[in-house]
Design a protein around this motif. Structure first.
Motif, PDB file in Angstrom:
ATOM      1  N   ASP A 147      49.243 -61.337  74.728  1.00 27.38           N
ATOM      2  CA  ASP A 147      48.966 -59.957  74.543  1.00 27.38           C
ATOM      3  C   ASP A 147      47.985 -59.387  73.905  1.00 27.38           C
ATOM      4  O   ASP A 147      47.648 -59.973  72.742  1.00 27.38           O
ATOM      5  N   ASN A 148      47.007 -58.627  74.492  1.00 27.70           N
ATOM      6  CA  ASN A 148      45.952 -58.133  73.910  1.00 27.70           C
ATOM      7  C   ASN A 148      46.087 -56.692  73.521  1.00 27.70           C
ATOM      8  O   ASN A 148      46.426 -55.525  74.491  1.00 27.70           O
ATOM      9  N   PHE A 149      45.973 -56.280  72.177  1.00 27.33           N
ATOM     10  CA  PHE A 149      46.396 -54.989  71.748  1.00 27.33           C
ATOM     11  C   PHE A 149      45.230 -54.327  71.180  1.00 27.33           C
ATOM     12  O   PHE A 149      44.411 -54.981  70.553  1.00 27.33           O
ATOM     13  N   TYR A 150      45.216 -53.003  71.662  1.00 22.84           N
ATOM     14  CA  TYR A 150      44.018 -52.049  71.261  1.00 22.84           C
ATOM     15  C   TYR A 150      44.699 -50.758  70.592  1.00 22.84           C
ATOM     16  O   TYR A 150      45.495 -49.930  71.206  1.00 22.84           O
ATOM     17  N   GLU A 151      44.243 -50.543  69.543  1.00 21.05           N
ATOM     18  CA  GLU A 151      44.593 -49.325  68.738  1.00 21.05           C
ATOM     19  C   GLU A 151      43.745 -48.361  69.079  1.00 21.05           C
ATOM     20  O   GLU A 151      42.653 -48.186  69.070  1.00 21.05           O
ATOM     21  N   VAL A 152      44.264 -46.987  69.782  1.00 20.92           N
ATOM     22  CA  VAL A 152      43.482 -45.921  70.219  1.00 20.92           C
ATOM     23  C   VAL A 152      43.806 -44.665  69.716  1.00 20.92           C
ATOM     24  O   VAL A 152      45.033 -44.537  69.215  1.00 20.92           O
ATOM     25  N   GLN A 180      45.143 -60.238  69.178  1.00 18.89           N
ATOM     26  CA  GLN A 180      45.901 -60.856  70.277  1.00 18.89           C
ATOM     27  C   GLN A 180      47.186 -61.551  69.649  1.00 18.89           C
ATOM     28  O   GLN A 180      46.988 -62.305  68.616  1.00 18.89           O
ATOM     29  N   GLY A 181      48.142 -61.752  70.589  1.00 20.22           N
ATOM     30  CA  GLY A 181      49.451 -62.230  70.065  1.00 20.22           C
ATOM     31  C   GLY A 181      50.258 -62.768  71.129  1.00 20.22           C
ATOM     32  O   GLY A 181      49.971 -62.733  72.520  1.00 20.22           O
ATOM     33  N   LEU A 182      51.135 -63.484  70.892  1.00 19.53           N
ATOM     34  CA  LEU A 182      52.330 -63.878  71.891  1.00 19.53           C
ATOM     35  C   LEU A 182      53.136 -62.699  72.429  1.00 19.53           C
ATOM     36  O   LEU A 182      53.631 -62.097  71.526  1.00 19.53           O
ATOM     37  N   GLY A 183      53.377 -62.558  73.666  1.00 23.91           N
ATOM     38  CA  GLY A 183      54.133 -61.475  74.258  1.00 23.91           C
ATOM     39  C   GLY A 183      54.885 -61.973  75.448  1.00 23.91           C
ATOM     40  O   GLY A 183      55.016 -62.942  76.030  1.00 23.91           O
ATOM     41  N   THR A 186      47.680 -67.723  82.726  1.00 27.92           N
ATOM     42  CA  THR A 186      48.948 -67.436  82.003  1.00 27.92           C
ATOM     43  C   THR A 186      48.815 -65.952  82.321  1.00 27.92           C
ATOM     44  O   THR A 186      48.094 -65.137  82.262  1.00 27.92           O
ATOM     45  N   GLY A 187      50.191 -65.406  82.364  1.00 27.37           N
ATOM     46  CA  GLY A 187      50.586 -63.994  82.312  1.00 27.37           C
ATOM     47  C   GLY A 187      49.715 -63.416  81.022  1.00 27.37           C
ATOM     48  O   GLY A 187      49.721 -63.923  79.944  1.00 27.37           O
ATOM     49  N   HIS A 188      49.293 -62.026  81.121  1.00 27.85           N
ATOM     50  CA  HIS A 188      48.678 -61.294  80.119  1.00 27.85           C
ATOM     51  C   HIS A 188      48.921 -59.821  80.036  1.00 27.85           C
ATOM     52  O   HIS A 188      48.884 -59.346  81.368  1.00 27.85           O
ATOM     53  N   ALA A 189      48.747 -59.096  78.952  1.00 27.49           N
ATOM     54  CA  ALA A 189      49.039 -57.771  78.860  1.00 27.49           C
ATOM     55  C   ALA A 189      47.976 -57.207  78.127  1.00 27.49           C
ATOM     56  O   ALA A 189      47.617 -57.568  77.339  1.00 27.49           O
ATOM     57  N   ILE A 190      47.353 -55.959  78.762  1.00 29.17           N
ATOM     58  CA  ILE A 190      46.486 -55.227  77.863  1.00 29.17           C
ATOM     59  C   ILE A 190      47.389 -54.062  77.435  1.00 29.17           C
ATOM     60  O   ILE A 190      48.098 -53.025  78.170  1.00 29.17           O
ATOM     61  N   ILE A 191      47.551 -53.903  76.119  1.00 28.62           N
ATOM     62  CA  ILE A 191      48.490 -52.853  75.386  1.00 28.62           C
ATOM     63  C   ILE A 191      47.802 -51.797  74.555  1.00 28.62           C
ATOM     64  O   ILE A 191      46.915 -52.217  73.544  1.00 28.62           O
ATOM     65  N   ASN A 192      47.725 -50.599  75.079  1.00 30.62           N
ATOM     66  CA  ASN A 192      47.067 -49.566  74.186  1.00 30.62           C
ATOM     67  C   ASN A 192      48.207 -48.791  73.245  1.00 30.62           C
ATOM     68  O   ASN A 192      49.134 -48.374  73.947  1.00 30.62           O
ATOM     69  N   VAL A 193      48.011 -48.870  71.922  1.00 34.18           N
ATOM     70  CA  VAL A 193      48.963 -48.103  70.816  1.00 34.18           C
ATOM     71  C   VAL A 193      48.290 -46.926  70.371  1.00 34.18           C
ATOM     72  O   VAL A 193      47.238 -47.269  69.747  1.00 34.18           O
ATOM     73  N   VAL A 236      60.405 -51.457  65.428  1.00 31.56           N
ATOM     74  CA  VAL A 236      59.582 -50.251  65.667  1.00 31.56           C
ATOM     75  C   VAL A 236      58.646 -49.885  64.560  1.00 31.56           C
ATOM     76  O   VAL A 236      57.632 -49.087  64.734  1.00 31.56           O
ATOM     77  N   ALA A 237      58.898 -50.314  63.291  1.00 28.17           N
ATOM     78  CA  ALA A 237      58.136 -50.282  62.243  1.00 28.17           C
ATOM     79  C   ALA A 237      56.964 -51.397  62.049  1.00 28.17           C
ATOM     80  O   ALA A 237      56.206 -51.239  60.959  1.00 28.17           O
ATOM     81  N   ARG A 238      56.852 -52.115  62.922  1.00 27.71           N
ATOM     82  CA  ARG A 238      55.939 -53.362  62.892  1.00 27.71           C
ATOM     83  C   ARG A 238      54.799 -53.258  64.105  1.00 27.71           C
ATOM     84  O   ARG A 238      55.379 -52.646  65.069  1.00 27.71           O
ATOM     85  N   ARG A 239      53.883 -53.465  63.875  1.00 27.23           N
ATOM     86  CA  ARG A 239      52.600 -53.507  64.954  1.00 27.23           C
ATOM     87  C   ARG A 239      52.645 -55.094  65.396  1.00 27.23           C
ATOM     88  O   ARG A 239      52.477 -56.038  64.845  1.00 27.23           O
ATOM     89  N   GLY A 240      52.963 -55.016  66.804  1.00 23.24           N
ATOM     90  CA  GLY A 240      52.864 -56.616  67.478  1.00 23.24           C
ATOM     91  C   GLY A 240      54.164 -56.668  68.184  1.00 23.24           C
ATOM     92  O   GLY A 240      55.031 -55.780  68.381  1.00 23.24           O
ATOM     93  N   THR A 241      54.354 -57.900  68.880  1.00 26.73           N
ATOM     94  CA  THR A 241      55.292 -58.168  69.697  1.00 26.73           C
ATOM     95  C   THR A 241      56.018 -59.307  69.113  1.00 26.73           C
ATOM     96  O   THR A 241      56.810 -59.377  68.210  1.00 26.73           O
ATOM     97  N   ALA A 242      56.260 -60.368  69.893  1.00 31.29           N
ATOM     98  CA  ALA A 242      56.944 -61.793  69.217  1.00 31.29           C
ATOM     99  C   ALA A 242      56.779 -62.268  68.033  1.00 31.29           C
ATOM    100  O   ALA A 242      57.590 -62.574  67.230  1.00 31.29           O
TER     101      ALA A 242
END
Length: 288
Positions: free
Chosen positions: A11-16, A33-36, A87-94, A267-273
């Protein structure tokens, strides 16, 4: 024991400042970047809910660290294949309100073979649970095999695909989906959810909690108060805790309550796994 045929993503996270509009170029405030992947998220949630979990999946050469991370979190990993596909990956905009949009590359997640799945399930025992989502291939084969071995089949119908869900009808015991997906499924099948022949259906309602449909009965459960900063992975956390609770012998009502508590913390935390709460977090927050 729970056997999770599920995706593993980087998981690739971008805070926007806001979610991008079509054609818009937008500068991100931060990157991490993290596990997702819905599958990995659910496996971690099951492990953190104190239930035994073995993950069935695949990664490429770039994803070996994800397998090590799953092991660190208490997930059994011998049935995660290493193949020559990214490996599968995701681009996540938050955005600032915690809402997100996601671009997903499936990669190794959709290159699973019946041999990989069959080898894992050959170690299962009657009474175990098979957990499925829609981010891998092999669902139908896995469900048929699991049923023949006496396993309970739980299915998180996401990412939603009406045709994929229809093919699973008659092969699952528990289905989890959100309110929009539930309406889409009713529209696609021309049937109300109770008429689909599934023993238990849980429809998540976001900040409104969830409802449980079993036979002709329906029960509503209120959500616990939360201050969302990132909704990514909250549904996966709910599903993992729900299935783990049932595997540990909790009644459905108690398993749903536990899952709602876990979701409210998530939902009160930033990230996934990597940030899924464990039972101690829930006990500390809710004094249980």
């Amino acid at each position: 024991m729970i056997w999770n045929l599920g995706s593993i993503n980087i998981d690739n996270f971008y805070e926007v400042p806001h979610l991008p509009a079509p054609g818009e170029t937008l500068a991100a405030h931060s990157f991490r970047q993290g596990l997702g992947g819905k599958g990995a998220n659910m496996s971690v949630a099951v492990a953190r809910a104190a239930a035994p979990i073995s993950h069935i999946g695949a990664v490429g050469p770039d994803g070996r660290w994800t397998v090590e991370r799953l092991m660190e979190y208490g997930v059994d990993t011998p049935h995660i294949a290493s193949i020559d596909v990214p490996t599968g990956h995701a681009i996540i905009n938050v955005d600032a309100e915690g809402e997100n949009n996601i671009v997903l590359f499936q990669g190794a997640n959709v290159r699973l073979t019946e041999a990989i799945i069959g080898a894992a399930l050959s170690e299962a025992s009657p009474g175990d649970t098979l957990l499925l989502q829609n981010e891998t291939n092999g669902h139908e084969y896995a469900a048929v095999t699991a049923r023949s071995l006496g396993l309970r089949v739980a299915y998180a119908a996401a990412p939603f695909d009406a045709a994929a869900v229809e093919r699973m009808l008659g092969r699952i015991d528990l289905m989890v989906l959100n309110e929009i997906e539930a309406q889409q499924l009713e529209d696609a099948t021309g049937k109300d959810l109770p008429a689909l022949g599934i023993a238990d259906i849980v429809v998540t309602l976001g900040a409104e909690g969830c409802k449980w449909l079993s036979g002709g009965d329906k029960r509503q459960f209120d959500a616990y108060p939360a201050k969302p900063v990132d909704t990514t992975g909250a549904g996966d956390t709910f599903t993992g805790y729900l299935v783990a609770g049932l595997d540990r012998g909790l009644r459905m009502e108690a398993a749903i309550d536990l899952a709602l508590k876990a979701g409210s913390l998530m939902v009160a935390r930033r990230g996934t796994a990597d940030v899924i709460p464990d039972l101690k977090d829930i006990q500390d927050e809710f004094d249980t």
